[in-house]
Design a protein around this motif. Structure first.
Motif, PDB file in Angstrom:
ATOM      1  N   SER A 211       0.821  -1.204   0.000  1.00 13.93           N
ATOM      2  CA  SER A 211       0.000   0.000   0.000  1.00 13.93           C
ATOM      3  C   SER A 211       0.860   1.261   0.000  1.00 13.93           C
ATOM      4  O   SER A 211       0.561   2.226  -0.710  1.00 13.93           O
ATOM      5  CB  SER A 211      -0.929  -0.011   1.220  1.00 13.93           C
ATOM      6  OG  SER A 211      -1.691   1.176   1.283  1.00 13.93           O
ATOM      7  N   LYS A 212       1.942   1.249   0.767  1.00 14.68           N
ATOM      8  CA  LYS A 212       2.849   2.407   0.806  1.00 14.68           C
ATOM      9  C   LYS A 212       3.510   2.621  -0.555  1.00 14.68           C
ATOM     10  O   LYS A 212       3.599   3.748  -1.047  1.00 14.68           O
ATOM     11  CB  LYS A 212       3.924   2.182   1.867  1.00 14.68           C
ATOM     12  CG  LYS A 212       3.432   2.267   3.297  1.00 14.68           C
ATOM     13  CD  LYS A 212       4.592   2.071   4.262  1.00 14.68           C
ATOM     14  CE  LYS A 212       4.120   2.149   5.709  1.00 14.68           C
ATOM     15  NZ  LYS A 212       5.241   1.949   6.674  1.00 14.68           N
ATOM     16  N   LEU A 213       3.952   1.527  -1.150  1.00 17.46           N
ATOM     17  CA  LEU A 213       4.615   1.638  -2.454  1.00 17.46           C
ATOM     18  C   LEU A 213       3.644   2.138  -3.521  1.00 17.46           C
ATOM     19  O   LEU A 213       3.992   2.989  -4.348  1.00 17.46           O
ATOM     20  CB  LEU A 213       5.179   0.271  -2.866  1.00 17.46           C
ATOM     21  CG  LEU A 213       6.300  -0.293  -1.985  1.00 17.46           C
ATOM     22  CD1 LEU A 213       6.617  -1.728  -2.394  1.00 17.46           C
ATOM     23  CD2 LEU A 213       7.547   0.567  -2.102  1.00 17.46           C
ATOM     24  N   THR A 214       2.409   1.618  -3.508  1.00 10.54           N
ATOM     25  CA  THR A 214       1.410   2.018  -4.496  1.00 10.54           C
ATOM     26  C   THR A 214       1.020   3.482  -4.319  1.00 10.54           C
ATOM     27  O   THR A 214       0.839   4.211  -5.305  1.00 10.54           O
ATOM     28  CB  THR A 214       0.164   1.122  -4.381  1.00 10.54           C
ATOM     29  OG1 THR A 214       0.543  -0.244  -4.490  1.00 10.54           O
ATOM     30  CG2 THR A 214      -0.844   1.452  -5.470  1.00 10.54           C
ATOM     31  N   ALA A 215       0.891   3.908  -3.065  1.00 10.79           N
ATOM     32  CA  ALA A 215       0.512   5.291  -2.791  1.00 10.79           C
ATOM     33  C   ALA A 215       1.576   6.265  -3.305  1.00 10.79           C
ATOM     34  O   ALA A 215       1.256   7.307  -3.885  1.00 10.79           O
ATOM     35  CB  ALA A 215       0.293   5.488  -1.292  1.00 10.79           C
ATOM     36  N   PHE A 216       2.838   5.918  -3.107  1.00 14.06           N
ATOM     37  CA  PHE A 216       3.907   6.805  -3.589  1.00 14.06           C
ATOM     38  C   PHE A 216       3.936   6.823  -5.117  1.00 14.06           C
ATOM     39  O   PHE A 216       4.161   7.870  -5.728  1.00 14.06           O
ATOM     40  CB  PHE A 216       5.262   6.353  -3.050  1.00 14.06           C
ATOM     41  CG  PHE A 216       6.397   7.229  -3.507  1.00 14.06           C
ATOM     42  CD1 PHE A 216       6.659   8.436  -2.886  1.00 14.06           C
ATOM     43  CD2 PHE A 216       7.192   6.853  -4.583  1.00 14.06           C
ATOM     44  CE1 PHE A 216       7.691   9.257  -3.316  1.00 14.06           C
ATOM     45  CE2 PHE A 216       8.230   7.658  -5.017  1.00 14.06           C
ATOM     46  CZ  PHE A 216       8.479   8.872  -4.380  1.00 14.06           C
ATOM     47  N   ASP A 217       3.695   5.670  -5.753  1.00  9.24           N
ATOM     48  CA  ASP A 217       3.680   5.612  -7.206  1.00  9.24           C
ATOM     49  C   ASP A 217       2.560   6.482  -7.773  1.00  9.24           C
ATOM     50  O   ASP A 217       2.754   7.187  -8.769  1.00  9.24           O
ATOM     51  CB  ASP A 217       3.502   4.163  -7.658  1.00  9.24           C
ATOM     52  CG  ASP A 217       3.564   4.034  -9.172  1.00  9.24           C
ATOM     53  OD1 ASP A 217       4.666   4.215  -9.734  1.00  9.24           O
ATOM     54  OD2 ASP A 217       2.514   3.767  -9.788  1.00  9.24           O
ATOM     55  N   GLN A 218       1.396   6.450  -7.126  1.00  5.10           N
ATOM     56  CA  GLN A 218       0.282   7.298  -7.559  1.00  5.10           C
ATOM     57  C   GLN A 218       0.603   8.768  -7.362  1.00  5.10           C
ATOM     58  O   GLN A 218       0.217   9.622  -8.175  1.00  5.10           O
ATOM     59  CB  GLN A 218      -0.990   6.919  -6.789  1.00  5.10           C
ATOM     60  CG  GLN A 218      -1.514   5.532  -7.147  1.00  5.10           C
ATOM     61  CD  GLN A 218      -2.656   5.104  -6.256  1.00  5.10           C
ATOM     62  OE1 GLN A 218      -2.978   5.757  -5.251  1.00  5.10           O
ATOM     63  NE2 GLN A 218      -3.294   3.979  -6.605  1.00  5.10           N
ATOM     64  N   GLN A 219       1.332   9.075  -6.283  1.00  2.00           N
ATOM     65  CA  GLN A 219       1.751  10.453  -6.030  1.00  2.00           C
ATOM     66  C   GLN A 219       2.675  10.953  -7.142  1.00  2.00           C
ATOM     67  O   GLN A 219       2.565  12.096  -7.586  1.00  2.00           O
ATOM     68  CB  GLN A 219       2.458  10.542  -4.672  1.00  2.00           C
ATOM     69  CG  GLN A 219       2.974  11.925  -4.330  1.00  2.00           C
ATOM     70  CD  GLN A 219       3.752  11.935  -3.019  1.00  2.00           C
ATOM     71  OE1 GLN A 219       3.522  11.096  -2.145  1.00  2.00           O
ATOM     72  NE2 GLN A 219       4.658  12.890  -2.880  1.00  2.00           N
ATOM     73  N   LEU A 220       3.584  10.083  -7.585  1.00  2.59           N
ATOM     74  CA  LEU A 220       4.477  10.453  -8.682  1.00  2.59           C
ATOM     75  C   LEU A 220       3.688  10.746  -9.952  1.00  2.59           C
ATOM     76  O   LEU A 220       3.949  11.739 -10.652  1.00  2.59           O
ATOM     77  CB  LEU A 220       5.466   9.318  -8.961  1.00  2.59           C
ATOM     78  CG  LEU A 220       6.768   9.248  -8.171  1.00  2.59           C
ATOM     79  CD1 LEU A 220       7.598   8.082  -8.659  1.00  2.59           C
ATOM     80  CD2 LEU A 220       7.566  10.541  -8.288  1.00  2.59           C
TER      81      LEU A 220
ATOM     82  N   SER B 106       4.545  17.203 -14.403  1.00  2.00           N
ATOM     83  CA  SER B 106       5.844  17.252 -15.074  1.00  2.00           C
ATOM     84  C   SER B 106       6.493  15.873 -15.174  1.00  2.00           C
ATOM     85  O   SER B 106       7.422  15.675 -15.948  1.00  2.00           O
ATOM     86  CB  SER B 106       6.781  18.209 -14.329  1.00  2.00           C
ATOM     87  OG  SER B 106       7.018  17.756 -13.004  1.00  2.00           O
ATOM     88  N   ILE B 107       6.007  14.919 -14.382  1.00  2.00           N
ATOM     89  CA  ILE B 107       6.557  13.569 -14.383  1.00  2.00           C
ATOM     90  C   ILE B 107       5.691  12.601 -15.177  1.00  2.00           C
ATOM     91  O   ILE B 107       6.200  11.668 -15.804  1.00  2.00           O
ATOM     92  CB  ILE B 107       6.731  13.060 -12.928  1.00  2.00           C
ATOM     93  CG1 ILE B 107       7.751  13.930 -12.182  1.00  2.00           C
ATOM     94  CG2 ILE B 107       7.163  11.602 -12.898  1.00  2.00           C
ATOM     95  CD1 ILE B 107       7.947  13.531 -10.738  1.00  2.00           C
ATOM     96  N   LYS B 108       4.389  12.840 -15.190  1.00  2.00           N
ATOM     97  CA  LYS B 108       3.438  11.886 -15.773  1.00  2.00           C
ATOM     98  C   LYS B 108       3.765  11.542 -17.226  1.00  2.00           C
ATOM     99  O   LYS B 108       3.757  10.363 -17.627  1.00  2.00           O
ATOM    100  CB  LYS B 108       2.020  12.482 -15.679  1.00  2.00           C
ATOM    101  CG  LYS B 108       0.933  11.626 -16.317  1.00  2.00           C
ATOM    102  CD  LYS B 108       0.820  10.265 -15.654  1.00  2.00           C
ATOM    103  CE  LYS B 108      -0.333   9.477 -16.278  1.00  2.00           C
ATOM    104  NZ  LYS B 108      -0.402   8.086 -15.777  1.00  2.00           N
TER     105      LYS B 108
END
Length: 412
Positions: A73-82, A87-89
């Motif tokens: 969940s932590k990893l997925t949440a950070f990936d969604q934040q990115l 500018s990153i998308k």
């Protein structure tokens, strides 16, 4: 001035600029100049999806599902934040598409700028994920433990921090005994070789300046050592100095100059003597050629008048030849000193800077650091130090030996 700036000053400015950064080809994060925090999306997307897949496999196998789900969940949440970052998308999707199609990803789209807060959050999460998985691996037998921990360990490597370090390399080198030893070796080599070449070159120039049968042939023959490429002559002398079959080494042993033939290239003193002797053999003709050009500008009438006045050869040499040859000596010394201080190919081929760095010059040290260790930042710093030393030598020559020459030119 513009031409001088482009040819001479610009490379030094560029080297100085690179010396302010921690540039290392051995470290993927430091292969280029980074002034901002960046994320390598190619490295990130080569790790994140596989880490999520590995976690899903362990969860389906019933290995600590609640704790692994929390990590996922932590990893997925950070990936969604990115991906919410506009500018990153775009780069994120472009890199992901290329990786899915097994295409090469250019750095132009794989490197994305991120703020320091995101970097801190990413690093803290990556460290925490690895620690949690490491702790769980001691309690639970994962199906693919090595793969899971390996992916977790490499997950945080996508961040690229600014590698600006300022004058740190200069501080490190100026306090390094190896650099000062290299400068000492360079100074010893320069002073002894240039002095010997000046004395021998002047003697040869005085000899071939006189009229005698076969003078042209002698002049051409004297230039042969200088005409041979440095790398070739260094390799030739390496065979001559060989401790088993070297002719020169055997002669030196017979004459008592060395105790054993092997001493020439395997001892500190022997190796330094060898490179100096080789340089003197090769470059003395160049010194003689420069001095001969100066001797031919001196009017013969001066010597005739001095001879009529009763001045001997030594008196003529001290009162006529040396004073009028001063400008030529200045030019010869300046060229040879600068060339000797920057010596590289001769010593690199002959001894490689050994044994135990006893013949390692500042140029060889810079080469080893920059190309052998692929540390371009520190190598650039050493290159700038070489330039500073050469500039100081030039100023000393012009100030103390060229003062009269400059005064004469201004008087005219």
């Amino acid at each position: 001035m513009i031409l001088i700036l482009l040819i001479a000053i610009w490379p030094v400015i560029q080297s100085f600029y690179f010396s302010l950064f921690d540039l290392k080809l051995s470290d993927p994060k430091k292969t280029a100049v980074h002034l901002n925090y960046n994320i390598n999306l190619e490295r990130y997307l080569n790790t994140y999806p596989f880490l999520i897949s590995a976690l899903d496999n362990e969860i389906r196998a019933g290995k600590a599902p609640d704790k692994l789900k929390a990590i996922k969940s932590k990893l997925t949440a950070f990936d969604q934040q990115l991906q919410r970052n506009s500018s990153i998308k775009g780069k994120y999707d472009a890199v992901n598409d290329k990786l899915m199609n097994f295409q090469q990803v250019s750095s132009a789209i794989s490197i994305a700028k991120v703020d320091r807060g995101t970097v801190k959050q990413y690093q803290e999460m990556a460290d925490q994920v690895y620690k949690n998985l490491k702790s769980l691996s001691g309690q639970t037998k994962f199906q693919q433990e090595k793969k899971l921990l390996g992916l977790a360990s490499g997950y945080g490597d996508a961040i690229m921090k600014p590698n600006f370090i300022g004058l740190q390399y200069y501080k490190d080198n100026l306090t390094s005994s190896r650099m000062w030893k290299a400068i000492g070796n360079t100074t010893v080599f320069t002073v002894i070789s240039v002095f010997a070449e000046l004395v021998l070159g002047l003697a040869i120039a005085l000899l071939i300046n006189k009229a005698f049968i076969g003078r042209g042939l002698i002049r051409a023959s004297i230039l042969i050592p200088w005409a041979i490429p440095t790398a070739v002559s260094a390799l030739m002398w390496k065979f001559l100095y060989d401790g088993q079959n070297g002719i020169v080494a055997k002669l030196f042993e017979n004459f008592g100059l060395v105790k054993k033939m092997e001493s020439l290239l395997v001892t500190d003193t022997g190796a330094m003597f060898s490179v100096i002797f080789t340089d003197v053999w090769k470059t003395t003709p160049y010194m003689a050629l420069l001095l001969l050009a100066g001797l031919q500008t001196i009017p013969s009438s001066l010597y005739e008048a001095a001879s009529i006045d009763g001045a001997g050869k030594w008196k003529q040499f001290m009162t006529i030849t040396l004073p009028l040859l001063k400008s030529s000596i200045l030019v010869a010394l300046l060229f040879r000193t600068l060339d000797a201080f920057r010596v590289f190919d001769l010593i690199f081929v002959l001894t490689g800077g050994g044994p135990a760095n006893s013949t390692e010059t500042i140029s060889i040290l810079a080469y080893k650091v920059m190309f052998s260790q692929t540390n371009f930042g520190e190598g650039s710093a050493l290159s700038v130090i070489v330039f500073i030393c050469v500039a100081i030598i030039s100023m000393i020559y012009i100030k103390f030996l060229g003062k009269d020459l400059l005064n004469e030119s201004s008087g005219r």
